[in-house]
Design a protein around this motif. Structure first.
Motif, short mmCIF file in Angstrom:
data_model
loop_
_atom_site.label_atom_id
_atom_site.label_comp_id
_atom_site.label_asym_id
_atom_site.label_seq_id
_atom_site.Cartn_x
_atom_site.Cartn_y
_atom_site.Cartn_z
N LYS A 49 0.83 -1.20 0.00
CA LYS A 49 0.00 0.00 0.00
C LYS A 49 0.87 1.25 0.00
O LYS A 49 0.60 2.21 -0.73
N ALA A 52 2.51 1.58 -3.45
CA ALA A 52 1.53 2.01 -4.45
C ALA A 52 1.26 3.51 -4.30
O ALA A 52 1.14 4.22 -5.31
N GLY A 53 1.18 3.98 -3.09
CA GLY A 53 0.96 5.41 -2.86
C GLY A 53 2.10 6.25 -3.41
O GLY A 53 1.89 7.30 -4.02
N GLN A 54 3.32 5.76 -3.21
CA GLN A 54 4.49 6.47 -3.75
C GLN A 54 4.47 6.47 -5.28
O GLN A 54 4.77 7.48 -5.91
N ALA A 55 4.12 5.34 -5.86
CA ALA A 55 4.08 5.24 -7.33
C ALA A 55 3.01 6.17 -7.89
O ALA A 55 3.24 6.84 -8.91
N VAL A 56 1.86 6.24 -7.25
CA VAL A 56 0.79 7.13 -7.72
C VAL A 56 1.25 8.57 -7.64
O VAL A 56 0.99 9.37 -8.55
N ALA A 57 1.93 8.93 -6.56
CA ALA A 57 2.43 10.30 -6.42
C ALA A 57 3.43 10.64 -7.53
O ALA A 57 3.39 11.73 -8.11
N ARG A 58 4.31 9.69 -7.85
CA ARG A 58 5.29 9.92 -8.93
C ARG A 58 4.60 10.09 -10.27
O ARG A 58 4.94 11.00 -11.05
N VAL A 59 3.64 9.23 -10.57
CA VAL A 59 2.91 9.32 -11.84
C VAL A 59 2.16 10.65 -11.92
O VAL A 59 2.13 11.31 -12.96
N ARG A 60 1.54 11.04 -10.81
CA ARG A 60 0.81 12.31 -10.78
C ARG A 60 1.76 13.48 -11.07
O ARG A 60 1.43 14.39 -11.84
N ASP A 61 2.94 13.46 -10.45
CA ASP A 61 3.91 14.53 -10.68
C ASP A 61 4.36 14.56 -12.14
O ASP A 61 4.47 15.63 -12.74
#
Length: 105
Positions: A49, A52-61
């Protein structure tokens, strides 16, 4: 004869009691293992979890940076998207011709 029957009965009752003790030990062991497995699963879930949160933040950036670049350079964006679209269309037509050529044979 009655003594033999009583001996057999006593022996069977002892075996049943021993089996009950073994089943109790096995049950406790399985419960302990299941508890350990559940703890491990919870740890892996929490770890996943977080990742996944870190990956989502990277993709968003990265998406935000890409959108910013597109807004700053609309002409380049249109050129790139048109080129990609035309290449996709050409590839589709080429594949369509290759696939339909195989059907005729």
């Amino acid at each position: 004869m009655a003594d033999a029957a009583n001996d057999i009965r006593a022996d069977l009752e002892k075996q049943i009691a021993d089996l009950k003790k073994e089943m109790s030990k096995i049950s406790k062991s399985l419960a302990s293992r299941a508890s350990d497995a559940m703890d491990d699963a919870e740890e892996m879930f929490e770890d996943g979890k977080g990742r996944a949160g870190q990956a989502v933040a990277r993709v968003r950036d990265q998406a935000s940076a890409a959108v910013g670049a597109m807004r700053e350079n609309p002409g380049t964006t249109a050129t790139v998207l048109s080129t990609v679209g035309l290449l996709g269309l050409a590839a589709g037509m080429l594949l369509s011709g290759v696939l339909s050529g195989d059907r005729r044979r």
